[in-house]
Motif scaffolding. Sequence first.
Motif, PDB file in Angstrom:
ATOM      1  N   UNK A 209      47.154  57.683  24.309  1.00 15.17           N
ATOM      2  CA  UNK A 209      47.817  58.957  24.636  1.00 15.17           C
ATOM      3  C   UNK A 209      48.357  58.876  26.061  1.00 15.17           C
ATOM      4  N   UNK A 210      49.665  59.112  26.215  1.00 10.35           N
ATOM      5  CA  UNK A 210      50.347  58.919  27.504  1.00 10.35           C
ATOM      6  C   UNK A 210      50.188  57.448  27.914  1.00 10.35           C
ATOM      7  N   UNK A 211      50.061  57.156  29.188  1.00 16.47           N
ATOM      8  CA  UNK A 211      49.982  55.762  29.626  1.00 16.47           C
ATOM      9  C   UNK A 211      48.572  55.356  30.006  1.00 16.47           C
ATOM     10  N   UNK A 212      48.405  54.084  30.254  1.00 21.56           N
ATOM     11  CA  UNK A 212      47.113  53.566  30.695  1.00 21.56           C
ATOM     12  C   UNK A 212      46.733  54.217  32.023  1.00 21.56           C
ATOM     13  N   UNK A 213      45.477  54.677  32.103  1.00 18.91           N
ATOM     14  CA  UNK A 213      44.994  55.290  33.336  1.00 18.91           C
ATOM     15  C   UNK A 213      45.443  56.732  33.534  1.00 18.91           C
ATOM     16  N   UNK A 214      46.096  57.315  32.529  1.00 21.81           N
ATOM     17  CA  UNK A 214      46.586  58.701  32.672  1.00 21.81           C
ATOM     18  C   UNK A 214      45.661  59.725  32.020  1.00 21.81           C
ATOM     19  N   UNK A 215      44.493  59.255  31.577  1.00 27.88           N
ATOM     20  CA  UNK A 215      43.566  60.168  30.911  1.00 27.88           C
ATOM     21  C   UNK A 215      43.046  61.272  31.809  1.00 27.88           C
ATOM     22  N   UNK A 216      42.810  60.931  33.077  1.00 31.19           N
ATOM     23  CA  UNK A 216      42.281  61.942  33.993  1.00 31.19           C
ATOM     24  C   UNK A 216      43.289  63.072  34.178  1.00 31.19           C
ATOM     25  N   UNK A 217      44.571  62.696  34.252  1.00 33.40           N
ATOM     26  CA  UNK A 217      45.633  63.700  34.383  1.00 33.40           C
ATOM     27  C   UNK A 217      45.676  64.594  33.142  1.00 33.40           C
ATOM     28  N   UNK A 218      45.557  63.964  31.957  1.00 30.88           N
ATOM     29  CA  UNK A 218      45.534  64.744  30.700  1.00 30.88           C
ATOM     30  C   UNK A 218      44.364  65.730  30.728  1.00 30.88           C
ATOM     31  N   UNK A 219      43.178  65.211  31.118  1.00 34.65           N
ATOM     32  CA  UNK A 219      41.975  66.048  31.126  1.00 34.65           C
ATOM     33  C   UNK A 219      42.138  67.231  32.065  1.00 34.65           C
ATOM     34  N   UNK A 220      42.670  66.978  33.266  1.00 33.87           N
ATOM     35  CA  UNK A 220      42.807  68.051  34.262  1.00 33.87           C
ATOM     36  C   UNK A 220      43.819  69.108  33.814  1.00 33.87           C
ATOM     37  N   UNK A 221      44.954  68.664  33.261  1.00 35.03           N
ATOM     38  CA  UNK A 221      45.960  69.632  32.831  1.00 35.03           C
ATOM     39  C   UNK A 221      45.511  70.410  31.598  1.00 35.03           C
ATOM     40  N   UNK A 222      44.763  69.739  30.716  1.00 37.04           N
ATOM     41  CA  UNK A 222      44.214  70.451  29.548  1.00 37.04           C
ATOM     42  C   UNK A 222      43.249  71.530  30.024  1.00 37.04           C
ATOM     43  N   UNK A 223      42.500  71.237  31.088  1.00 35.66           N
ATOM     44  CA  UNK A 223      41.553  72.224  31.622  1.00 35.66           C
ATOM     45  C   UNK A 223      42.265  73.415  32.243  1.00 35.66           C
ATOM     46  N   UNK A 224      43.422  73.197  32.885  1.00 35.91           N
ATOM     47  CA  UNK A 224      44.162  74.330  33.457  1.00 35.91           C
ATOM     48  C   UNK A 224      44.507  75.353  32.379  1.00 35.91           C
ATOM     49  N   UNK A 225      45.060  74.856  31.255  1.00 34.22           N
ATOM     50  CA  UNK A 225      45.397  75.763  30.145  1.00 34.22           C
ATOM     51  C   UNK A 225      44.121  76.369  29.581  1.00 34.22           C
ATOM     52  N   UNK A 226      43.095  75.522  29.436  1.00 39.09           N
ATOM     53  CA  UNK A 226      41.825  76.000  28.898  1.00 39.09           C
ATOM     54  C   UNK A 226      41.232  77.127  29.724  1.00 39.09           C
ATOM     55  N   UNK A 227      41.428  77.073  31.035  1.00 41.45           N
ATOM     56  CA  UNK A 227      40.819  78.083  31.913  1.00 41.45           C
ATOM     57  C   UNK A 227      41.436  79.462  31.705  1.00 41.45           C
ATOM     58  N   UNK A 228      42.756  79.536  31.655  1.00 42.19           N
ATOM     59  CA  UNK A 228      43.372  80.863  31.476  1.00 42.19           C
ATOM     60  C   UNK A 228      43.140  81.357  30.052  1.00 42.19           C
ATOM     61  N   UNK A 229      43.102  80.424  29.077  1.00 37.44           N
ATOM     62  CA  UNK A 229      42.824  80.837  27.692  1.00 37.44           C
ATOM     63  C   UNK A 229      41.364  81.298  27.560  1.00 37.44           C
ATOM     64  N   UNK A 230      40.463  80.680  28.319  1.00 34.25           N
ATOM     65  CA  UNK A 230      39.061  81.120  28.296  1.00 34.25           C
ATOM     66  C   UNK A 230      38.938  82.541  28.851  1.00 34.25           C
ATOM     67  N   UNK A 231      39.712  82.832  29.897  1.00 33.67           N
ATOM     68  CA  UNK A 231      39.718  84.207  30.424  1.00 33.67           C
ATOM     69  C   UNK A 231      40.163  85.173  29.323  1.00 33.67           C
ATOM     70  N   UNK A 232      41.235  84.808  28.606  1.00 34.32           N
ATOM     71  CA  UNK A 232      41.717  85.659  27.504  1.00 34.32           C
ATOM     72  C   UNK A 232      40.633  85.817  26.444  1.00 34.32           C
TER      73      UNK A 232
END
Length: 596
Positions: free
Chosen positions: A247-270
Amino acid sequence: MGAITRGGQFLVKETKSEDIFTPEDFSEEQLMMRDSVKEFIDREVWPHKDRFEKKDYAFTEETMRKAGELGFLGVAVPEAYGGLGMGFVSTMLVCDYISGATGSFSTAFGAHTGIGTMPITLYGTEEQKKKYVPKLATGEWFGSYCLTEPGAGSDANSGKTKAVLSEDGKYYSITGQKMWISNAGFCSVFIVFARIGDDKNITGFIVENDPANGISMNEEEHKLGIRASSTRQVFFNDTKVPVENMLAGRGEGFKIAMNALNVGRIKLAAACLDAQRRVISASVKYANERVQFNTPISSFGAIRSKIAEMATNIYAGESAAYRAAKNIEDRINARISEGATHQEAELKGVEEFAIECSILKVAVSEDIQNCSDEGIQIFGGMGFSEDTPMESAWRDARIARIYEGTNEINRMLSVGMLIKKAMKGHVDLLGPAMKVAEELMGIPDFNTPDYSELFAEEKELIGKIKKAFLMVAGSAVQKYGPALDEHQQLLMAASDMLIEIYMAESVILRTEKLATNKGQENVKEQIAMAQLYLYKAVDIVNLKGKEGIASFAEGDEQRMMLMGLRRFTKYTNLPNVAALRETIAKKLIEDNSYSF
């Protein structure tokens, strides 16, 4: 709408009430979607709460399939991949109302639609999206997200799971252990994070759930709350994953995880909003029916005070969550109009407001915990019994302060991200902070201002508590520079100030817009809630400001800053808090529910 704001700018720019989106601005289509979600929850989930509490995992899966058939699992997925392609505000609205009845279903829904589906939608290749997303959008398949490991919780990038490329270069072999994996018991596909060689950052992979391919699981975890949410440890033992499933490029998993958490945070508030509405409504009904000393307990001031505070917090949470959601949606649409793809636009749109996402996650997850706690108290001994919905609401609420990044992590992140934005020149903090420092040296204005307009003093106070934050944060940055990260207690105090500023401003702006459109006389209770929330926010800013100042300033500098803090948190006309609470409680008790 006015000019599109940037994330974090609320602190240094005045926002006009006509420029924010509020729950009163929902379109007809959004209201129809809200009502259909509520009808689904009232029919399929609320009457069966006991099944969720008895750990009926199969029932959670069955209910998720029904949600998929109705299109609810695909609201955020573009139409090209079998979803409804709705805007960000609409996806928040669905997340809000689908999450009210039980944390078990809410967690299954959130894990699937968010971290289970979204990484492929936002980072996948065209082939990956076509292969996986339509099945996830309809509920034919369910998704799961394997990030956390026994030794890697908040430090997500420290995972030990390994991915080794085969000699023929056709697949990776993944070996490692993941824990607290939501939906693991019935998922079809995992998003798995593993490290290739000695890479600094982890890499993401799409892994189909096939026990014959070295995938095994522990039994279901027995948890304090969210009892019918499937949560298991997952083991990968030489699990073969085709190279095209990276998924995405090699070594880009941390970026995926962090951006997924940003969306997750506002959706968790909802996801914590409708739970509060339901707890308050149940508490009001019980208080109206429960008679002690020959009178309903809803007539007692102590109970009325609780009801007013609970309602005020949910009203503030709604105000801030939908304000931020629309800001994100506007940013996404602006990027699409400039030629960005849906993927790029959504990623950057949410990333822009990562500060607000963290603020909301903390504020609203703590509000639902307090709300359910007071719900138990209003029910008294019955509240402690499994026969009432209060004790399960309280247990389910507890996880919200832990997942999507603990509230402590999110507190420090909110201030840290703001300072980084300032250093990049995206938010001008230095200029306003210097002006505040100059103001402290000047002679205060002793003229009595004109507060004849609605919220004139309140809006002035919002401006002042922003100055209080700039004074504390500005001085702290000057003193410690990049080493500020090491002073966690100071960061926590500053973040509490920041959270209250955003929440209080959101509730004042929403109510000012409401009063302009409907007339002050018709929104007396909302005005009371806005004033009550601000009163408490100012108190917190004062308390946390003192704590912060005392931690790094001494002598004359400390005296000067404490004097400034007193000036910035001082009312000219202190509100009658008891009367505000009475106004709010009276309306709720008469309506026999949360009715705003």
